[in-house]
Motif scaffolding. Structure first.
Motif, PDB file in Angstrom:
ATOM      1  N   LYS A   1       0.905  -1.261   0.008  1.00  0.00           N
ATOM      2  CA  LYS A   1       0.099   0.030   0.003  1.00  0.00           C
ATOM      3  C   LYS A   1       0.889   1.249  -0.007  1.00  0.00           C
ATOM      4  O   LYS A   1       0.721   2.142  -0.705  1.00  0.00           O
ATOM      5  CB  LYS A   1      -0.811   0.017   1.194  1.00  0.00           C
ATOM      6  N   LEU A   2       2.074   1.365   0.860  1.00  0.00           N
ATOM      7  CA  LEU A   2       2.754   2.458   0.867  1.00  0.00           C
ATOM      8  C   LEU A   2       3.489   2.457  -0.584  1.00  0.00           C
ATOM      9  O   LEU A   2       3.597   3.837  -1.207  1.00  0.00           O
ATOM     10  CB  LEU A   2       3.840   2.069   1.701  1.00  0.00           C
ATOM     11  N   LEU A   3       3.618   1.482  -1.322  1.00  0.00           N
ATOM     12  CA  LEU A   3       4.191   1.581  -2.633  1.00  0.00           C
ATOM     13  C   LEU A   3       3.276   2.134  -3.410  1.00  0.00           C
ATOM     14  O   LEU A   3       3.565   2.999  -4.633  1.00  0.00           O
ATOM     15  CB  LEU A   3       4.931   0.282  -3.301  1.00  0.00           C
ATOM     16  N   ASP A   4       2.046   1.850  -3.306  1.00  0.00           N
ATOM     17  CA  ASP A   4       0.943   2.156  -4.181  1.00  0.00           C
ATOM     18  C   ASP A   4       0.609   3.801  -4.080  1.00  0.00           C
ATOM     19  O   ASP A   4       0.678   4.461  -5.107  1.00  0.00           O
ATOM     20  CB  ASP A   4      -0.511   1.516  -3.769  1.00  0.00           C
ATOM     21  N   ILE A   5       1.076   3.978  -3.028  1.00  0.00           N
ATOM     22  CA  ILE A   5       0.580   5.649  -2.450  1.00  0.00           C
ATOM     23  C   ILE A   5       1.772   6.299  -3.225  1.00  0.00           C
ATOM     24  O   ILE A   5       1.522   7.249  -3.782  1.00  0.00           O
ATOM     25  CB  ILE A   5       0.624   5.720  -1.159  1.00  0.00           C
TER      26      ILE A   5
ATOM     27  N   ILE B   1      -5.033  19.795  -8.226  1.00  0.00           N
ATOM     28  CA  ILE B   1      -5.233  18.626  -9.086  1.00  0.00           C
ATOM     29  C   ILE B   1      -4.338  17.365  -8.617  1.00  0.00           C
ATOM     30  O   ILE B   1      -4.999  16.259  -8.455  1.00  0.00           O
ATOM     31  CB  ILE B   1      -4.639  19.038 -10.598  1.00  0.00           C
ATOM     32  N   ILE B   2      -3.322  17.851  -8.124  1.00  0.00           N
ATOM     33  CA  ILE B   2      -2.389  16.542  -7.577  1.00  0.00           C
ATOM     34  C   ILE B   2      -3.198  16.108  -6.347  1.00  0.00           C
ATOM     35  O   ILE B   2      -3.326  14.808  -6.159  1.00  0.00           O
ATOM     36  CB  ILE B   2      -1.015  16.903  -7.212  1.00  0.00           C
ATOM     37  N   LEU B   3      -3.777  16.716  -5.436  1.00  0.00           N
ATOM     38  CA  LEU B   3      -4.185  16.344  -4.369  1.00  0.00           C
ATOM     39  C   LEU B   3      -5.570  15.569  -4.848  1.00  0.00           C
ATOM     40  O   LEU B   3      -5.958  14.689  -3.991  1.00  0.00           O
ATOM     41  CB  LEU B   3      -4.902  17.620  -3.367  1.00  0.00           C
ATOM     42  N   GLN B   4      -6.321  16.132  -5.540  1.00  0.00           N
ATOM     43  CA  GLN B   4      -7.559  15.569  -6.103  1.00  0.00           C
ATOM     44  C   GLN B   4      -7.198  14.175  -6.785  1.00  0.00           C
ATOM     45  O   GLN B   4      -7.889  13.074  -6.441  1.00  0.00           O
ATOM     46  CB  GLN B   4      -8.473  16.116  -7.182  1.00  0.00           C
TER      47      GLN B   4
ATOM     48  N   ALA C   1      -8.626  10.460  -4.715  1.00  0.00           N
ATOM     49  CA  ALA C   1      -9.167   9.666  -5.386  1.00  0.00           C
ATOM     50  C   ALA C   1      -8.677   8.361  -5.356  1.00  0.00           C
ATOM     51  O   ALA C   1      -9.436   7.186  -5.372  1.00  0.00           O
ATOM     52  CB  ALA C   1      -9.455  10.135  -6.854  1.00  0.00           C
ATOM     53  N   ALA C   2      -7.259   8.151  -5.530  1.00  0.00           N
ATOM     54  CA  ALA C   2      -6.639   6.714  -5.511  1.00  0.00           C
ATOM     55  C   ALA C   2      -6.821   6.349  -4.047  1.00  0.00           C
ATOM     56  O   ALA C   2      -7.048   5.039  -3.736  1.00  0.00           O
ATOM     57  CB  ALA C   2      -5.092   7.024  -5.933  1.00  0.00           C
TER      58      ALA C   2
ATOM     59  N   ILE D   1      -9.298   6.622  -1.918  1.00  0.00           N
ATOM     60  CA  ILE D   1     -10.692   6.122  -1.950  1.00  0.00           C
ATOM     61  C   ILE D   1     -10.780   4.938  -2.344  1.00  0.00           C
ATOM     62  O   ILE D   1     -11.366   4.026  -2.124  1.00  0.00           O
ATOM     63  CB  ILE D   1     -11.684   7.399  -2.339  1.00  0.00           C
ATOM     64  N   LEU D   2     -10.403   4.841  -3.694  1.00  0.00           N
ATOM     65  CA  LEU D   2     -10.379   3.660  -4.539  1.00  0.00           C
ATOM     66  C   LEU D   2      -9.720   2.396  -3.794  1.00  0.00           C
ATOM     67  O   LEU D   2     -10.028   1.282  -3.898  1.00  0.00           O
ATOM     68  CB  LEU D   2      -9.664   3.662  -5.944  1.00  0.00           C
ATOM     69  N   MET D   3      -8.670   2.804  -3.318  1.00  0.00           N
ATOM     70  CA  MET D   3      -7.866   1.669  -2.468  1.00  0.00           C
ATOM     71  C   MET D   3      -8.685   1.204  -1.314  1.00  0.00           C
ATOM     72  O   MET D   3      -8.723   0.073  -1.005  1.00  0.00           O
ATOM     73  CB  MET D   3      -6.675   2.350  -2.003  1.00  0.00           C
ATOM     74  N   CYS D   4      -9.513   2.210  -0.488  1.00  0.00           N
ATOM     75  CA  CYS D   4     -10.203   1.834   0.775  1.00  0.00           C
ATOM     76  C   CYS D   4     -11.314   0.738   0.149  1.00  0.00           C
ATOM     77  O   CYS D   4     -11.764   0.066   0.853  1.00  0.00           O
ATOM     78  CB  CYS D   4     -10.625   3.105   1.405  1.00  0.00           C
ATOM     79  N   LEU D   5     -11.907   1.429  -1.023  1.00  0.00           N
ATOM     80  CA  LEU D   5     -13.232   0.428  -1.484  1.00  0.00           C
ATOM     81  C   LEU D   5     -12.734  -0.879  -2.029  1.00  0.00           C
ATOM     82  O   LEU D   5     -13.242  -1.826  -1.781  1.00  0.00           O
ATOM     83  CB  LEU D   5     -13.724   1.214  -2.710  1.00  0.00           C
ATOM     84  N   ASP D   6     -11.256  -0.920  -2.545  1.00  0.00           N
ATOM     85  CA  ASP D   6     -10.835  -2.094  -2.857  1.00  0.00           C
ATOM     86  C   ASP D   6     -10.750  -2.953  -1.359  1.00  0.00           C
ATOM     87  O   ASP D   6     -11.021  -4.300  -1.642  1.00  0.00           O
ATOM     88  CB  ASP D   6      -9.505  -2.014  -3.692  1.00  0.00           C
ATOM     89  N   GLU D   7     -10.254  -2.587  -0.689  1.00  0.00           N
ATOM     90  CA  GLU D   7     -10.086  -3.323   0.556  1.00  0.00           C
ATOM     91  C   GLU D   7     -11.561  -3.849   1.059  1.00  0.00           C
ATOM     92  O   GLU D   7     -11.476  -4.996   1.628  1.00  0.00           O
ATOM     93  CB  GLU D   7      -9.218  -2.373   1.739  1.00  0.00           C
ATOM     94  N   LEU D   8     -12.473  -3.045   1.044  1.00  0.00           N
ATOM     95  CA  LEU D   8     -13.608  -3.333   1.618  1.00  0.00           C
ATOM     96  C   LEU D   8     -14.080  -4.525   0.903  1.00  0.00           C
ATOM     97  O   LEU D   8     -14.896  -5.654   1.190  1.00  0.00           O
ATOM     98  CB  LEU D   8     -14.686  -2.407   1.497  1.00  0.00           C
ATOM     99  N   LEU D   9     -13.985  -4.490  -0.391  1.00  0.00           N
ATOM    100  CA  LEU D   9     -14.339  -5.535  -1.351  1.00  0.00           C
ATOM    101  C   LEU D   9     -13.595  -6.869  -1.018  1.00  0.00           C
ATOM    102  O   LEU D   9     -14.230  -8.123  -0.949  1.00  0.00           O
ATOM    103  CB  LEU D   9     -14.170  -5.208  -2.796  1.00  0.00           C
ATOM    104  N   GLN D  10     -12.221  -6.685  -0.673  1.00  0.00           N
ATOM    105  CA  GLN D  10     -11.582  -8.047  -0.474  1.00  0.00           C
ATOM    106  C   GLN D  10     -11.962  -8.703   1.056  1.00  0.00           C
ATOM    107  O   GLN D  10     -11.662  -9.785   1.222  1.00  0.00           O
ATOM    108  CB  GLN D  10     -10.109  -7.557  -0.025  1.00  0.00           C
ATOM    109  N   GLU D  11     -12.499  -7.655   1.845  1.00  0.00           N
ATOM    110  CA  GLU D  11     -12.835  -8.071   3.008  1.00  0.00           C
ATOM    111  C   GLU D  11     -14.537  -8.839   3.059  1.00  0.00           C
ATOM    112  O   GLU D  11     -14.886  -9.147   4.165  1.00  0.00           O
ATOM    113  CB  GLU D  11     -12.810  -7.014   4.101  1.00  0.00           C
TER     114      GLU D  11
END
Length: 87
Positions: free
Chosen positions: A16-20, A50-53, A57-58, A60-70
């Motif tokens: 996850k740190l590498l993803d960030i 723009i960079i912050l947005q 967004a990424a 939020i998508l990573m959190c949603l992916d974690e929810l799907l995996q759980e």
């Protein structure tokens, strides 16, 4: 949804740190390669926004992916569909 501390320090924290890091690099690349216009036209403030947005967004998508995996997929998406119907 999930705090950043718990999000990073979960079972796969290094991934996850590498993803960030990759997300930040991509956001910087998009802005600096004039994907949204030159930085002089955008202004430094808008370029940072723009960079912050893109970064948020990424995350939020990573959190949603974690929810799907759980296993929270059906109830969560069912909630979103019903919420969207009333908008």
């Amino acid at each position: 949804m999930c705090s950043l501390d718990k999000f990073i320090l979960r079972s796969n924290g290094a991934q996850k740190l590498l993803d960030i890091v990759v997300v930040i690099a991509e956001a910087l690349t998009y802005v600096l390669s004039w994907m949204y216009g030159s930085v002089s036209q955008l202004g430094v403030g808008n370029a940072i926004l723009i960079i912050l947005q893109l970064f948020l967004a990424a995350i939020i998508l990573m959190c949603l992916d974690e929810l799907l995996q759980e296993g929270y997929a059906f109830g969560f998406w069912n909630f979103l569909v019903h919420t969207y119907q009333y908008l």
